[in-house]
Every structure is written in C-alpha cells, then in structure tokens.
Write a protein that holds these residues in place. Structure first.
Motif, mmCIF file in Angstrom:
data_model
loop_
_atom_site.group_PDB
_atom_site.id
_atom_site.type_symbol
_atom_site.label_atom_id
_atom_site.label_comp_id
_atom_site.label_asym_id
_atom_site.label_seq_id
_atom_site.Cartn_x
_atom_site.Cartn_y
_atom_site.Cartn_z
ATOM 1 N N GLU A 99 -9.891 1.675 11.415
ATOM 2 C CA GLU A 99 -8.879 2.699 11.152
ATOM 3 C C GLU A 99 -7.577 2.339 11.847
ATOM 4 N N PHE A 100 -6.489 2.966 11.383
ATOM 5 C CA PHE A 100 -5.165 2.716 11.941
ATOM 6 C C PHE A 100 -4.245 3.862 11.548
ATOM 7 N N ILE A 101 -3.102 3.955 12.223
ATOM 8 C CA ILE A 101 -2.084 4.944 11.896
ATOM 9 C C ILE A 101 -0.946 4.197 11.197
ATOM 10 N N ALA A 102 -0.565 4.671 10.003
ATOM 11 C CA ALA A 102 0.468 4.006 9.215
ATOM 12 C C ALA A 102 1.825 4.128 9.903
ATOM 13 N N SER A 103 2.600 3.066 9.834
ATOM 14 C CA SER A 103 3.935 3.056 10.423
ATOM 15 C C SER A 103 4.965 3.501 9.387
ATOM 16 N N GLU A 104 6.210 3.599 9.824
ATOM 17 C CA GLU A 104 7.313 4.000 8.933
ATOM 18 C C GLU A 104 7.487 3.000 7.791
ATOM 19 N N ASN A 105 7.297 1.731 8.085
ATOM 20 C CA ASN A 105 7.496 0.672 7.086
ATOM 21 C C ASN A 105 6.185 -0.070 6.848
ATOM 22 N N PRO A 106 5.272 0.531 6.080
ATOM 23 C CA PRO A 106 3.988 -0.138 5.883
ATOM 24 C C PRO A 106 4.157 -1.449 5.120
ATOM 25 N N GLY A 107 3.601 -2.489 5.675
ATOM 26 C CA GLY A 107 3.639 -3.795 5.026
ATOM 27 C C GLY A 107 2.271 -4.095 4.456
ATOM 28 N N ALA A 108 2.037 -5.357 4.181
ATOM 29 C CA ALA A 108 0.766 -5.779 3.608
ATOM 30 C C ALA A 108 -0.381 -5.505 4.582
ATOM 31 N N ILE A 109 -1.536 -5.225 4.008
ATOM 32 C CA ILE A 109 -2.754 -5.013 4.783
ATOM 33 C C ILE A 109 -3.745 -6.083 4.333
ATOM 34 N N GLU A 110 -4.302 -6.815 5.288
ATOM 35 C CA GLU A 110 -5.276 -7.860 4.977
ATOM 36 C C GLU A 110 -6.562 -7.595 5.736
ATOM 37 N N PHE A 111 -7.686 -7.990 5.141
ATOM 38 C CA PHE A 111 -8.972 -7.806 5.798
ATOM 39 C C PHE A 111 -9.878 -8.980 5.486
ATOM 40 N N LEU A 112 -10.795 -9.222 6.395
ATOM 41 C CA LEU A 112 -11.714 -10.348 6.281
ATOM 42 C C LEU A 112 -13.059 -9.940 6.881
ATOM 43 N N VAL A 166 -13.185 -2.474 -1.477
ATOM 44 C CA VAL A 166 -12.691 -2.132 -0.148
ATOM 45 C C VAL A 166 -11.492 -1.219 -0.376
ATOM 46 N N ALA A 167 -11.458 -0.101 0.329
ATOM 47 C CA ALA A 167 -10.387 0.880 0.147
ATOM 48 C C ALA A 167 -9.727 1.209 1.472
ATOM 49 N N VAL A 168 -8.446 1.543 1.399
ATOM 50 C CA VAL A 168 -7.701 2.092 2.527
ATOM 51 C C VAL A 168 -7.358 3.497 2.108
ATOM 52 N N ARG A 169 -7.860 4.476 2.861
ATOM 53 C CA ARG A 169 -7.673 5.879 2.466
ATOM 54 C C ARG A 169 -7.462 6.744 3.695
ATOM 55 N N PRO A 170 -6.819 7.902 3.489
ATOM 56 C CA PRO A 170 -6.604 8.804 4.630
ATOM 57 C C PRO A 170 -7.941 9.184 5.257
ATOM 58 N N LYS A 171 -7.965 9.215 6.579
ATOM 59 C CA LYS A 171 -9.199 9.586 7.284
ATOM 60 C C LYS A 171 -9.387 11.083 7.150
ATOM 61 N N SER A 172 -10.597 11.469 6.749
ATOM 62 C CA SER A 172 -10.862 12.902 6.556
ATOM 63 C C SER A 172 -11.374 13.546 7.827
ATOM 64 N N PRO A 219 0.822 -1.208 0.000
ATOM 65 C CA PRO A 219 0.000 0.000 0.000
ATOM 66 C C PRO A 219 0.859 1.263 0.000
ATOM 67 N N ASN A 220 0.380 2.267 -0.692
ATOM 68 C CA ASN A 220 1.075 3.550 -0.772
ATOM 69 C C ASN A 220 0.539 4.429 0.359
ATOM 70 N N LEU A 221 1.172 4.323 1.537
ATOM 71 C CA LEU A 221 0.704 5.035 2.719
ATOM 72 C C LEU A 221 1.777 5.997 3.221
ATOM 73 N N SER A 222 1.322 7.095 3.784
ATOM 74 C CA SER A 222 2.240 8.055 4.412
ATOM 75 C C SER A 222 2.346 7.725 5.897
ATOM 76 N N SER A 223 3.582 7.628 6.385
ATOM 77 C CA SER A 223 3.755 7.268 7.793
ATOM 78 C C SER A 223 3.143 8.334 8.701
ATOM 79 N N ARG A 224 2.711 7.874 9.873
ATOM 80 C CA ARG A 224 2.085 8.705 10.907
ATOM 81 C C ARG A 224 0.783 9.373 10.431
ATOM 82 N N THR A 225 0.189 8.831 9.392
ATOM 83 C CA THR A 225 -1.099 9.337 8.902
ATOM 84 C C THR A 225 -2.185 8.348 9.308
ATOM 85 N N GLN A 226 -3.319 8.871 9.728
ATOM 86 C CA GLN A 226 -4.429 8.002 10.113
ATOM 87 C C GLN A 226 -5.217 7.615 8.864
#
Length: 151
Positions: free
Chosen positions: A115-128, A145-151, A53-60
């Motif tokens: 929801e979650f806060i992205a870490s410095e080294n984002p790895g795979a994200i799985e959901f069920l 299903v999307a993972v997106r910055p919380k507005s 995933p293309n996530l920015s660290s420390r972003t919710q």
C-alpha cells in the motif's frame, strides 16, 4: 474485482517463460480475458506497469494480486519477493503465498501486496513478483494486479 483503469490483466503482465507451454498455460476465462496458469518453473518473474494511473492525491491505495492456487500447487512454502515502485519511492518485501491460500485453494482471492499514499503528481507505478532459483513451483493462477483505494 471492479473494472478500473488501474488494473493490469494477465495478458498485459510480463511473465517470464509465459510463451513456453511447458511452463505456463493461458486459460480463456471469458470472451475477452485470459488467466495465466503456472505449470512448472523454478524462476518466477511477473512484472507490470501502470503508466498514468488515475489516482486521487493524499488517498491511500493498495496493490492487489487477483489469483488462485490450485489444490495440487507446490513449491510455494518459501516466500516470494515483491518489489513495488511508486512516485513516493521503492519498497521490497516477501510474501508467503502458500499461507495466503491455505484455506482457499481453487478460489479467486485478492492478495494484498502493498500500500501507499498517492502524491500530488502520480507517476508510473511498477511492480515485480519474483523468486529466482530454489524449488520448482506450480499451480499459481494469475488474473490481474490492481491498484485501488484501500477500503
């Protein structure tokens, strides 16, 4: 829902029984996209994974199900389970989908699953999303299903 690398569309989800026309129907939405319409199951299991995933660290971020509930849907008066694994850990909870769609049948809706806060080294994200046994269910239509910055 905005176009994003962090989206798993219905055709890329693992949906138990989705190839059996007695239980699920694939409906063409646009030239290149399909949605999965639940016809009748008692064993609901929908899972997916975002490898890089293309996530920015420390972003919710939030995990969102884009779906709708048909007017004649049934079997969702009991909550369904959601399990979510991200680099920070694993979380489990239940979601009452019937309540989420109470006033918006047959309309696409973004249902926040977690929801979650992205870490410095984002790895795979799985959901069920699952509900084993119990009542027969029908009428849920899944787009993505999307993972997106919380507005």
């Amino acid at each position: 829902m905005a176009e994003s690398k962090n989206v798993v569309y219905a055709k890329d989800l693992k949906i138990t029984w989705s190839r059996d026309r007695r239980y699920w129907r694939w409906v063409k939405e646009t030239e290149n996209s399909y949605v999965a319409e639940l016809l009748n199951v008692c064993w609901l299991k929908v899972s997916g994974k975002l490898e890089n995933p293309n996530l920015s660290s420390r972003t919710q971020y939030e995990v969102v199900l884009e779906a709708k509930m048909k007017t004649r849907a049934y079997g969702f008066d009991d909550p369904v389970n959601f399990k979510f694994t991200h680099p920070g850990g694993t979380e489990d909870w239940t979601i009452n989908l019937e309540d989420k769609f109470k006033d918006s049948k047959d309309q696409w809706k973004d249902i926040k699953l977690g929801e979650f806060i992205a870490s410095e080294n984002p790895g795979a994200i799985e959901f069920l999303l699952y509900k084993y046994g119990g009542k027969w269910k029908s009428g849920l239509v899944i787009k993505s299903v999307a993972v997106r910055p919380k507005s």
